[in-house]
Motif scaffolding. Structure first.
Motif, PDB file in Angstrom:
ATOM      1  N   LYS A 174       0.832  -1.203   0.000  1.00  0.00           N
ATOM      2  CA  LYS A 174       0.000   0.000   0.000  1.00  0.00           C
ATOM      3  C   LYS A 174       0.871   1.258   0.000  1.00  0.00           C
ATOM      4  O   LYS A 174       1.914   1.295   0.645  1.00  0.00           O
ATOM      5  N   PRO A 175       0.415   2.313  -0.682  1.00  0.00           N
ATOM      6  CA  PRO A 175       1.165   3.567  -0.646  1.00  0.00           C
ATOM      7  C   PRO A 175       1.036   4.247   0.718  1.00  0.00           C
ATOM      8  O   PRO A 175      -0.033   4.218   1.325  1.00  0.00           O
ATOM      9  N   ASP A 176       2.124   4.821   1.187  1.00  0.00           N
ATOM     10  CA  ASP A 176       2.132   5.577   2.439  1.00  0.00           C
ATOM     11  C   ASP A 176       3.372   6.462   2.446  1.00  0.00           C
ATOM     12  O   ASP A 176       4.459   6.015   2.790  1.00  0.00           O
ATOM     13  N   GLY A 177       3.198   7.691   2.034  1.00  0.00           N
ATOM     14  CA  GLY A 177       4.308   8.621   1.929  1.00  0.00           C
ATOM     15  C   GLY A 177       4.971   8.948   3.255  1.00  0.00           C
ATOM     16  O   GLY A 177       6.092   9.438   3.287  1.00  0.00           O
ATOM     17  N   ARG A 178       4.320   8.663   4.359  1.00  0.00           N
ATOM     18  CA  ARG A 178       4.893   8.962   5.680  1.00  0.00           C
ATOM     19  C   ARG A 178       5.760   7.807   6.208  1.00  0.00           C
ATOM     20  O   ARG A 178       6.404   7.936   7.232  1.00  0.00           O
ATOM     21  N   SER A 179       5.770   6.711   5.479  1.00  0.00           N
ATOM     22  CA  SER A 179       6.546   5.541   5.896  1.00  0.00           C
ATOM     23  C   SER A 179       8.041   5.849   5.873  1.00  0.00           C
ATOM     24  O   SER A 179       8.518   6.648   5.069  1.00  0.00           O
ATOM     25  N   THR A 180       8.775   5.173   6.744  1.00  0.00           N
ATOM     26  CA  THR A 180      10.232   5.289   6.735  1.00  0.00           C
ATOM     27  C   THR A 180      10.859   4.234   5.822  1.00  0.00           C
ATOM     28  O   THR A 180      12.057   4.280   5.567  1.00  0.00           O
ATOM     29  N   ASP A 181      10.066   3.314   5.332  1.00  0.00           N
ATOM     30  CA  ASP A 181      10.537   2.249   4.453  1.00  0.00           C
ATOM     31  C   ASP A 181      10.651   2.781   3.025  1.00  0.00           C
ATOM     32  O   ASP A 181       9.674   3.266   2.451  1.00  0.00           O
ATOM     33  N   ASN A 182      11.831   2.684   2.440  1.00  0.00           N
ATOM     34  CA  ASN A 182      12.075   3.214   1.101  1.00  0.00           C
ATOM     35  C   ASN A 182      11.185   2.558   0.048  1.00  0.00           C
ATOM     36  O   ASN A 182      10.726   3.217  -0.879  1.00  0.00           O
ATOM     37  N   ILE A 183      10.927   1.271   0.167  1.00  0.00           N
ATOM     38  CA  ILE A 183      10.070   0.584  -0.812  1.00  0.00           C
ATOM     39  C   ILE A 183       8.643   1.112  -0.728  1.00  0.00           C
ATOM     40  O   ILE A 183       7.985   1.299  -1.759  1.00  0.00           O
ATOM     41  N   ILE A 184       8.157   1.374   0.462  1.00  0.00           N
ATOM     42  CA  ILE A 184       6.801   1.924   0.611  1.00  0.00           C
ATOM     43  C   ILE A 184       6.756   3.339   0.022  1.00  0.00           C
ATOM     44  O   ILE A 184       5.785   3.712  -0.647  1.00  0.00           O
ATOM     45  N   ARG A 185       7.801   4.115   0.223  1.00  0.00           N
ATOM     46  CA  ARG A 185       7.848   5.457  -0.382  1.00  0.00           C
ATOM     47  C   ARG A 185       7.933   5.350  -1.905  1.00  0.00           C
ATOM     48  O   ARG A 185       7.292   6.128  -2.622  1.00  0.00           O
ATOM     49  N   LEU A 186       8.703   4.373  -2.407  1.00  0.00           N
ATOM     50  CA  LEU A 186       8.757   4.134  -3.848  1.00  0.00           C
ATOM     51  C   LEU A 186       7.375   3.771  -4.362  1.00  0.00           C
ATOM     52  O   LEU A 186       6.921   4.286  -5.384  1.00  0.00           O
ATOM     53  N   ARG A 187       6.707   2.898  -3.655  1.00  0.00           N
ATOM     54  CA  ARG A 187       5.350   2.492  -4.035  1.00  0.00           C
ATOM     55  C   ARG A 187       4.429   3.721  -4.082  1.00  0.00           C
ATOM     56  O   ARG A 187       3.601   3.871  -4.976  1.00  0.00           O
ATOM     57  N   THR A 188       4.596   4.626  -3.115  1.00  0.00           N
ATOM     58  CA  THR A 188       3.790   5.842  -3.073  1.00  0.00           C
ATOM     59  C   THR A 188       4.073   6.711  -4.296  1.00  0.00           C
ATOM     60  O   THR A 188       3.144   7.229  -4.930  1.00  0.00           O
ATOM     61  N   LEU A 189       5.331   6.849  -4.652  1.00  0.00           N
ATOM     62  CA  LEU A 189       5.697   7.637  -5.822  1.00  0.00           C
ATOM     63  C   LEU A 189       5.111   7.031  -7.093  1.00  0.00           C
ATOM     64  O   LEU A 189       4.560   7.744  -7.939  1.00  0.00           O
ATOM     65  N   VAL A 190       5.192   5.726  -7.232  1.00  0.00           N
ATOM     66  CA  VAL A 190       4.611   5.054  -8.397  1.00  0.00           C
ATOM     67  C   VAL A 190       3.106   5.324  -8.449  1.00  0.00           C
ATOM     68  O   VAL A 190       2.556   5.638  -9.513  1.00  0.00           O
ATOM     69  N   TYR A 191       2.453   5.242  -7.305  1.00  0.00           N
ATOM     70  CA  TYR A 191       1.011   5.516  -7.244  1.00  0.00           C
ATOM     71  C   TYR A 191       0.708   6.960  -7.664  1.00  0.00           C
ATOM     72  O   TYR A 191      -0.236   7.207  -8.422  1.00  0.00           O
ATOM     73  N   MET A 192       1.512   7.900  -7.211  1.00  0.00           N
ATOM     74  CA  MET A 192       1.281   9.303  -7.540  1.00  0.00           C
ATOM     75  C   MET A 192       1.482   9.539  -9.049  1.00  0.00           C
ATOM     76  O   MET A 192       0.713  10.280  -9.663  1.00  0.00           O
ATOM     77  N   ILE A 193       2.482   8.905  -9.627  1.00  0.00           N
ATOM     78  CA  ILE A 193       2.700   9.037 -11.073  1.00  0.00           C
ATOM     79  C   ILE A 193       1.547   8.384 -11.827  1.00  0.00           C
ATOM     80  O   ILE A 193       1.049   8.914 -12.819  1.00  0.00           O
ATOM     81  N   ARG A 194       1.121   7.234 -11.342  1.00  0.00           N
ATOM     82  CA  ARG A 194      -0.012   6.530 -11.948  1.00  0.00           C
ATOM     83  C   ARG A 194      -1.250   7.417 -11.973  1.00  0.00           C
ATOM     84  O   ARG A 194      -1.975   7.479 -12.954  1.00  0.00           O
ATOM     85  N   CYS A 195      -1.497   8.144 -10.880  1.00  0.00           N
ATOM     86  CA  CYS A 195      -2.649   9.047 -10.828  1.00  0.00           C
ATOM     87  C   CYS A 195      -2.537  10.128 -11.899  1.00  0.00           C
ATOM     88  O   CYS A 195      -3.522  10.488 -12.535  1.00  0.00           O
ATOM     89  N   ALA A 196      -1.336  10.644 -12.108  1.00  0.00           N
ATOM     90  CA  ALA A 196      -1.136  11.670 -13.130  1.00  0.00           C
ATOM     91  C   ALA A 196      -1.509  11.143 -14.511  1.00  0.00           C
ATOM     92  O   ALA A 196      -2.158  11.836 -15.298  1.00  0.00           O
ATOM     93  N   TYR A 197      -1.131   9.914 -14.792  1.00  0.00           N
ATOM     94  CA  TYR A 197      -1.400   9.322 -16.103  1.00  0.00           C
ATOM     95  C   TYR A 197      -2.810   8.757 -16.222  1.00  0.00           C
ATOM     96  O   TYR A 197      -3.395   8.789 -17.308  1.00  0.00           O
ATOM     97  N   ALA A 198      -3.354   8.252 -15.159  1.00  0.00           N
ATOM     98  CA  ALA A 198      -4.666   7.612 -15.226  1.00  0.00           C
ATOM     99  C   ALA A 198      -5.772   8.611 -15.539  1.00  0.00           C
ATOM    100  O   ALA A 198      -6.744   8.268 -16.208  1.00  0.00           O
TER     101      ALA A 198
END
Length: 181
Positions: free
Chosen positions: A91-115
């Motif tokens: 799941k996306p969570d920009g407040r996470s300290t885990d780099n993979i979760i932050r990466l996932r959040t960034l991918v989600y944000m880019i996806r929203c831009a394109y979707a």
């Protein structure tokens, strides 16, 4: 399911690579209007498509078309990577300290831009995500103030350009391999 997801990710990455290569070839003049802008017939099982000449009569029109192909291929690659994260329950969570979760959040944000605006992608940042998002990649660290990006046109350079995207993709694939093999 895991191997299918990895296969989809690889196809999307290769399609994006092909589009970037095609744009590079166009920009370097390796695809010439005299060679490319000719009448063309594509034979299909249920008929044929006839494409006239005239749409790619100069270098600029060929490069513009190749640029659009890059945008579309990138959008597809983002959607596929977002789906992979979703399928594996990340799941996306920009407040996470885990780099993979932050990466996932960034991918989600880019996806929203394109979707929501495929031809003219724009950041769509809901209030809960309006913060600074930091993602560490192998060769660079991306730091985005998502609050200031809301409704701004998406620019691939803000995520480290094509290199940043390929690093994001590789980091995600490695995460999937380690976690699900």
């Amino acid at each position: 399911m895991f191997t299918e997801v990895l296969h989809e990710l690889e196809l999307a990455k290769q399609n994006f690579e092909f589009a970037v290569r095609m744009l590079s070839y166009c920009e370097q003049g390796f695809i010439r209007p005299d060679d490319f802008d000719t009448p063309h017939v594509t034979q299909l099982p249920n008929g044929s498509l006839r494409f006239p000449s005239g749409n790619y009569s100069d270098q600029d029109s060929i490069c513009r078309a190749a640029s659009v192909s890059v945008v579309v291929a990138f959008g597809a690659a983002v959607l596929v990577l977002d789906q992979a994260f979703e399928l594996f329950g990340t799941k996306p969570d920009g407040r996470s300290t885990d780099n993979i979760i932050r990466l996932r959040t960034l991918v989600y944000m880019i996806r929203c831009a394109y979707a929501h605006r495929t031809a003219d992608p724009r950041w769509e940042v809901h209030p809960k995500n309006r913060q600074t998002l930091i993602v560490a990649l192998p060769s660079q660290t991306i730091s985005l103030d998502l609050a200031t990006l809301n409704q701004a046109a998406f620019d691939i350079d803000c995520i480290g350009g094509y290199i940043g995207w390929f690093e994001m993709h590789a980091l995600a694939r490695e995460h999937f391999r380690k976690r699900y093999e």
